[in-house]
Enzyme design. Sequence first.
Site, mmCIF file in Angstrom:
data_model
loop_
_atom_site.group_PDB
_atom_site.id
_atom_site.type_symbol
_atom_site.label_atom_id
_atom_site.label_comp_id
_atom_site.label_asym_id
_atom_site.label_seq_id
_atom_site.Cartn_x
_atom_site.Cartn_y
_atom_site.Cartn_z
ATOM 1 N N ASP A 22 26.673 37.584 39.700
ATOM 2 C CA ASP A 22 27.118 38.916 39.334
ATOM 3 C C ASP A 22 27.963 38.943 38.069
ATOM 4 O O ASP A 22 28.458 37.923 37.617
ATOM 5 C CB ASP A 22 28.018 39.471 40.462
ATOM 6 C CG ASP A 22 27.203 40.153 41.525
ATOM 7 O OD1 ASP A 22 26.026 40.436 41.268
ATOM 8 O OD2 ASP A 22 27.748 40.399 42.613
ATOM 9 N N LYS A 32 26.098 43.726 37.499
ATOM 10 C CA LYS A 32 26.209 45.113 37.063
ATOM 11 C C LYS A 32 27.549 45.280 36.390
ATOM 12 O O LYS A 32 28.563 44.751 36.831
ATOM 13 C CB LYS A 32 26.066 46.056 38.239
ATOM 14 C CG LYS A 32 27.049 45.809 39.349
ATOM 15 C CD LYS A 32 26.955 46.933 40.355
ATOM 16 C CE LYS A 32 27.816 46.660 41.553
ATOM 17 N NZ LYS A 32 27.681 47.646 42.583
ATOM 18 N N MET A 81 38.634 48.629 42.205
ATOM 19 C CA MET A 81 37.664 49.508 41.543
ATOM 20 C C MET A 81 38.286 50.837 41.138
ATOM 21 O O MET A 81 37.609 51.854 41.100
ATOM 22 C CB MET A 81 36.452 49.756 42.465
ATOM 23 C CG MET A 81 35.755 48.467 42.851
ATOM 24 S SD MET A 81 34.360 48.726 43.948
ATOM 25 C CE MET A 81 35.180 49.081 45.481
#
Length: 510
Positions: free
Chosen positions: A39, A61, A176
């Site tokens: 990742d 991503k 996040m």
Amino acid sequence: MTNSNKEKVVLVGAGPGDIGLLTLNGKHWLQKADVVLYDHLVNPDMIRFTQKSTEIIYVGKKEGVASMAQEKINSLLISKAREGKTVVRLKGGDPFVFGRGGEEIQAVQAAGIAFIIVPGVTSVTGVAAYAGIPLTHRDLSSTFSVITGSNEKNQGDIHIDWEKIAARAGTLVFLMGARKLPLIVEKLMSFGKSPDTPIAVVQWGTTARQKTWIGTLGTIVEISAKDKILPPALTIIGEVVNLKPVVEWYEHLPLFGKTVVVTRKGDQAESMIDRLRELGAEPFFFPVIETIAPDDWSPLDNALNNLSQYHGLIFTSVNGVRFFAERLKTIDQDIRELKGLRVFTIGPKTAEAVRDLGIRVDVVPENFVAESLISSIGKENIEGKQFLLPRAAVAREILPEQLREMGAIVDVVSAYQTVLPAPQVDELSKRLEAGSIDVITFTSSSTVKNFLALAGDKLLPAIQKVKIACIGPVTKNTAQEAGLNVEIVPEQYTVSSLLDSIEAFFQPNS
Ligand code: SAH
């Protein structure tokens, strides 16, 4: 091992960034992997623990940028495993903390594929530790909550119960939440958290890019306004943030914030990387020399099938020993074929490699150069005797030529060749262009030449802006001739002095 034993998915947590936070189990499975899917948040330097033959697939991503769809990742895990492969799924932090690890394992389990789970150091605790903020403390906080600051399924608000979150005691950790910082602080205050509550935002924790903003719920948006905080960033809210000035350490290490390129390969690269990490730097491993099989094995095979005709065997490098031994095995022979042969080596490392095979070394010359071996061998009567010299496809001619002059018959055969690998040139370009490489180290003229050849002319202007550290004057000359400005050269030509010089360069007063 049969294929069916290998067929499995191993979900591995890579930790928050610092390569040292990968677990021993994680490293073990990287070494055994046939395929690795990794990742965006995984430190790509970890890929060096894999085999040369391992298939590496980036499925990362970046926030905001379309990534490989989760369904596609799941089906890739399953199809690769069904080919009888060990598939490592490498994820940032811990795979079960906002990592969708659960979803991936559900898919793998439903497909009837075996799996193993290797937990990782989550950014929650890892980044807090490197920022110097204890999440709990007997006087300040006896609980902490880990909360998502994003809701992928719904772009606007974050769908959590703000009232309950704001009423919680103890430390709050938001993941996040980089882009939603204003929303998070506003919601917490509107549901009753004091505007004086301390808050820290830590970006790219545990890496050279670690950056921290400190404030209170009331001030942090203004404090961080000029710097547009981008992911990955972790937000810690609570009284424990006040401990940071006492507990912080990582940001005080002498080479904190510096990314140092290591161009050498092998054992000494590892010790160099370890030392750089101790000093707080982030090593960027970019080995420029690689050894592979020769284009043609037949000269070596012929020699191996006729070993009894030789009087002696001469090794000049560890790689020569390694490829020789491997080839002997491949063609179904073993060290018993060496019985009666005299074995000569150059250098203690080469001798050690021979001894590791259970073979006695007859002569190790006093100095580590070819000339010294010639004088050692020259003491024996070698006229008319035949020697085998397995070594690199391209190497210095002095040794065989002088032995021939002394009347020996020398068969020089290629046991391996050195090539320029195609390592992470893209990653290097990205970092050079972003100005996030601070130092490039060179430990030989060939590392300079190979590095510049790999980087290409296009990157030369960016490389010229980076500090260049060379191990000694010969390497320095090569670098200067290539147009580089060499600012760091140690007085002693050793790797540890080179690192001391880099440290002194950045800490002139210590
Ligand atoms: N499974 C991961 C979290 C994945 S969600 C873990 O256990 O850490 C991604 C979020 O993790 C980022 O948006 C950020 O909030 C946090 N994060 C991961 N690595 C980080 C780092 N090096 N520094 C700061 N935050 C990080």
